[in-house]
Design a protein around this motif. Structure first.
Motif, mmCIF file in Angstrom:
data_model
loop_
_atom_site.group_PDB
_atom_site.id
_atom_site.type_symbol
_atom_site.label_atom_id
_atom_site.label_comp_id
_atom_site.label_asym_id
_atom_site.label_seq_id
_atom_site.Cartn_x
_atom_site.Cartn_y
_atom_site.Cartn_z
ATOM 1 N N ASP A 76 -4.865 -8.163 5.259
ATOM 2 C CA ASP A 76 -4.161 -8.311 5.439
ATOM 3 C C ASP A 76 -3.369 -8.974 5.246
ATOM 4 O O ASP A 76 -2.466 -9.342 6.380
ATOM 5 C CB ASP A 76 -3.949 -7.185 7.259
ATOM 6 N N GLU A 77 -3.888 -9.930 4.310
ATOM 7 C CA GLU A 77 -3.843 -11.962 4.506
ATOM 8 C C GLU A 77 -3.319 -11.793 2.942
ATOM 9 O O GLU A 77 -4.029 -11.219 1.919
ATOM 10 C CB GLU A 77 -4.663 -12.401 5.349
ATOM 11 N N THR A 78 -2.264 -12.908 3.040
ATOM 12 C CA THR A 78 -1.610 -14.020 1.503
ATOM 13 C C THR A 78 -2.074 -15.082 1.153
ATOM 14 O O THR A 78 -2.059 -15.588 2.469
ATOM 15 C CB THR A 78 -0.563 -13.139 1.809
ATOM 16 N N LEU A 79 -2.136 -15.216 0.404
ATOM 17 C CA LEU A 79 -2.400 -17.207 0.404
ATOM 18 C C LEU A 79 -0.973 -17.426 -0.199
ATOM 19 O O LEU A 79 -0.646 -17.145 -1.879
ATOM 20 C CB LEU A 79 -3.540 -17.095 -0.471
ATOM 21 N N ASP A 80 -0.323 -18.535 0.416
ATOM 22 C CA ASP A 80 0.659 -18.853 -0.070
ATOM 23 C C ASP A 80 1.058 -20.482 -0.365
ATOM 24 O O ASP A 80 0.522 -21.077 0.436
ATOM 25 C CB ASP A 80 2.379 -18.676 0.769
ATOM 26 N N ASP A 81 1.568 -20.982 -1.570
ATOM 27 C CA ASP A 81 1.401 -22.124 -2.149
ATOM 28 C C ASP A 81 2.821 -22.413 -1.705
ATOM 29 O O ASP A 81 4.139 -22.788 -2.301
ATOM 30 C CB ASP A 81 2.461 -21.778 -3.586
ATOM 31 N N VAL A 94 -1.889 -21.685 2.218
ATOM 32 C CA VAL A 94 -1.692 -21.453 3.428
ATOM 33 C C VAL A 94 -1.893 -20.104 3.633
ATOM 34 O O VAL A 94 -1.301 -19.641 2.666
ATOM 35 C CB VAL A 94 -0.440 -21.750 4.464
ATOM 36 N N ILE A 95 -2.672 -19.792 4.303
ATOM 37 C CA ILE A 95 -2.964 -17.880 4.890
ATOM 38 C C ILE A 95 -2.348 -17.659 6.129
ATOM 39 O O ILE A 95 -2.126 -18.134 7.163
ATOM 40 C CB ILE A 95 -4.717 -17.696 5.187
ATOM 41 N N GLN A 96 -1.771 -17.041 5.573
ATOM 42 C CA GLN A 96 -0.394 -15.880 6.389
ATOM 43 C C GLN A 96 -1.007 -14.491 6.329
ATOM 44 O O GLN A 96 -1.134 -14.278 5.258
ATOM 45 C CB GLN A 96 1.094 -16.690 6.385
ATOM 46 N N LYS A 97 -0.352 -13.327 7.613
ATOM 47 C CA LYS A 97 -0.608 -12.389 7.798
ATOM 48 C C LYS A 97 0.456 -12.202 7.150
ATOM 49 O O LYS A 97 1.549 -12.247 7.215
ATOM 50 C CB LYS A 97 -0.562 -11.665 9.483
ATOM 51 N N LYS A 98 0.237 -10.616 6.880
ATOM 52 C CA LYS A 98 0.932 -10.173 5.548
ATOM 53 C C LYS A 98 2.056 -9.436 6.345
ATOM 54 O O LYS A 98 3.605 -9.004 6.188
ATOM 55 C CB LYS A 98 0.675 -9.001 4.933
ATOM 56 N N HIS A 99 1.497 -8.582 7.726
ATOM 57 C CA HIS A 99 2.796 -7.696 8.860
ATOM 58 C C HIS A 99 3.188 -8.776 10.062
ATOM 59 O O HIS A 99 3.053 -7.800 10.530
ATOM 60 C CB HIS A 99 2.597 -6.562 8.570
ATOM 61 N N MET A 126 -4.895 -16.453 14.964
ATOM 62 C CA MET A 126 -4.449 -17.602 14.387
ATOM 63 C C MET A 126 -5.525 -19.280 14.038
ATOM 64 O O MET A 126 -5.342 -19.465 12.911
ATOM 65 C CB MET A 126 -2.602 -18.022 14.929
ATOM 66 N N VAL A 127 -6.137 -19.353 14.893
ATOM 67 C CA VAL A 127 -6.246 -20.742 14.721
ATOM 68 C C VAL A 127 -7.725 -20.492 14.174
ATOM 69 O O VAL A 127 -7.992 -21.225 13.017
ATOM 70 C CB VAL A 127 -7.594 -21.119 15.898
ATOM 71 N N GLU A 128 -8.619 -19.132 13.996
ATOM 72 C CA GLU A 128 -9.657 -18.981 12.751
ATOM 73 C C GLU A 128 -9.025 -19.208 11.477
ATOM 74 O O GLU A 128 -9.437 -19.622 10.359
ATOM 75 C CB GLU A 128 -10.219 -17.480 13.217
ATOM 76 N N MET A 129 -8.065 -18.200 11.566
ATOM 77 C CA MET A 129 -6.675 -18.528 10.407
ATOM 78 C C MET A 129 -6.716 -19.416 9.786
ATOM 79 O O MET A 129 -6.577 -19.763 8.751
ATOM 80 C CB MET A 129 -5.558 -17.253 9.537
ATOM 81 N N ALA A 130 -6.601 -20.456 9.997
ATOM 82 C CA ALA A 130 -6.038 -22.057 9.961
ATOM 83 C C ALA A 130 -6.670 -22.433 9.228
ATOM 84 O O ALA A 130 -7.360 -23.575 8.290
ATOM 85 C CB ALA A 130 -5.234 -22.706 11.197
ATOM 86 N N ARG A 190 1.645 -11.028 19.284
ATOM 87 C CA ARG A 190 1.162 -11.895 18.310
ATOM 88 C C ARG A 190 3.119 -12.399 17.890
ATOM 89 O O ARG A 190 2.988 -13.304 18.413
ATOM 90 C CB ARG A 190 0.727 -12.348 17.099
ATOM 91 N N ASP A 191 3.844 -11.967 17.759
ATOM 92 C CA ASP A 191 5.217 -12.264 17.570
ATOM 93 C C ASP A 191 5.751 -12.531 18.888
ATOM 94 O O ASP A 191 6.938 -13.371 18.458
ATOM 95 C CB ASP A 191 6.208 -11.180 16.655
ATOM 96 N N ALA A 192 5.730 -11.612 19.660
ATOM 97 C CA ALA A 192 6.199 -11.939 20.997
ATOM 98 C C ALA A 192 5.816 -13.441 21.572
ATOM 99 O O ALA A 192 6.725 -14.114 21.922
ATOM 100 C CB ALA A 192 6.002 -10.914 22.102
ATOM 101 N N ILE A 193 4.416 -13.720 21.547
ATOM 102 C CA ILE A 193 4.266 -14.988 22.478
ATOM 103 C C ILE A 193 5.158 -16.179 20.859
ATOM 104 O O ILE A 193 4.744 -17.281 21.933
ATOM 105 C CB ILE A 193 2.259 -14.879 21.565
#
Length: 246
Positions: free
Chosen positions: A9-14, A22-27, A82-86, A140-143
């Protein structure tokens, strides 16, 4: 190569900055122009130490690592996922010697006070009051957007806890919170030094503000020329294109 670091469920964005991605969640919550503006607004000198609070995907530390000669940058985020992803983004970019991410609550002042004091703190905190507006059903979005896990005062208190004497705090927020921001900064002896308003275009009122404060600084406040994000035709302004390296 990036697929080895990504979940389904992730993307790698240049970032178009020295090859950093940076790795981010798709949704889920994804970084926006506000984080980019904050990283560009912060003055980080050579060999400076930096803490980025509410770091999320780690976007501000990654931009600062590409644009400055900071010695160490630490991102602090309450959401473990988020920390694990970062940290995976950090390994992908081979920046482990310069950047690290920690899963902690910024209200944990005992933890913060045990950290080494830093030259610069950056923070892109939740903007919306806890009981204002519609709360996003995705937690996650609300936080990220609402003061659920921390208030504005919690954020500024945390900045105070980790800053060296005369260290600098840089924050992006909303203009309607300016009175609160200045009052709370002064309560904790972080003196507002510079404010820059951000407008959607030159015909619209500001919808973001950038503010710099100095820990135990003297009283002198400057206003920078406002920044417009878009031209009237919807394209980015020259200043925004420059920030994005275009």
């Amino acid at each position: 190569m990036g697929n080895n670091f990504l979940k389904e469920d992730e993307t790698l964005d240049d970032l178009q900055l020295k090859g950093i991605c940076v790795i981010q969640k798709k949704h889920a919550f994804r970084f926006g122009v506000d984080a980019v503006l904050l990283a560009n607004f912060a003055t980080v000198k050579k060999d400076a130490t930096v803490i980025d609070l509410c770091t999320g995907t780690g976007i501000v530390p990654f931009i600062l690592s590409g644009k400055t000669k900071a010695f160490k940058i630490t991102g602090i985020e309450i959401q473990e996922e988020m920390v694990e992803m970062a940290n995976r983004s950090c390994r992908f970019n081979k920046l482990e010697d310069k950047i690290k991410f920690i899963n902690k609550d910024l209200k944990d002042l005992k933890f913060l006070k045990n950290l080494s004091k830093v030259d610069v703190v950056t923070v892109n905190p939740p903007y919306k009051l806890k009981n204002s507006g519609i709360i996003n059903p995705n937690d996650r979005d609300a936080i990220a957007r609402h003061e659920i896990c921390c208030t504005l005062e919690d954020v500024i208190k945390a900045c105070k806890s980790v800053l060296k004497d005369n260290g600098r705090m840089y924050m992006i927020h909303r203009p309607d919170r300016l009175a609160d921001i200045i009052c709370i900064m002064r309560k904790y002896k972080i003196e507002p030094k510079l404010i820059k308003m951000v407008q959607p275009n030159f015909k619209k009122a500001p919808n973001m503000l950038l503010i710099e404060g100095q820990n135990n600084g003297g009283t002198f406040l400057k206003w920078e020329t406002p920044l417009c994000v878009h031209n009237l035709d919807g394209t980015y302004t020259d200043e925004i294109n420059k920030i994005y390296g275009k």
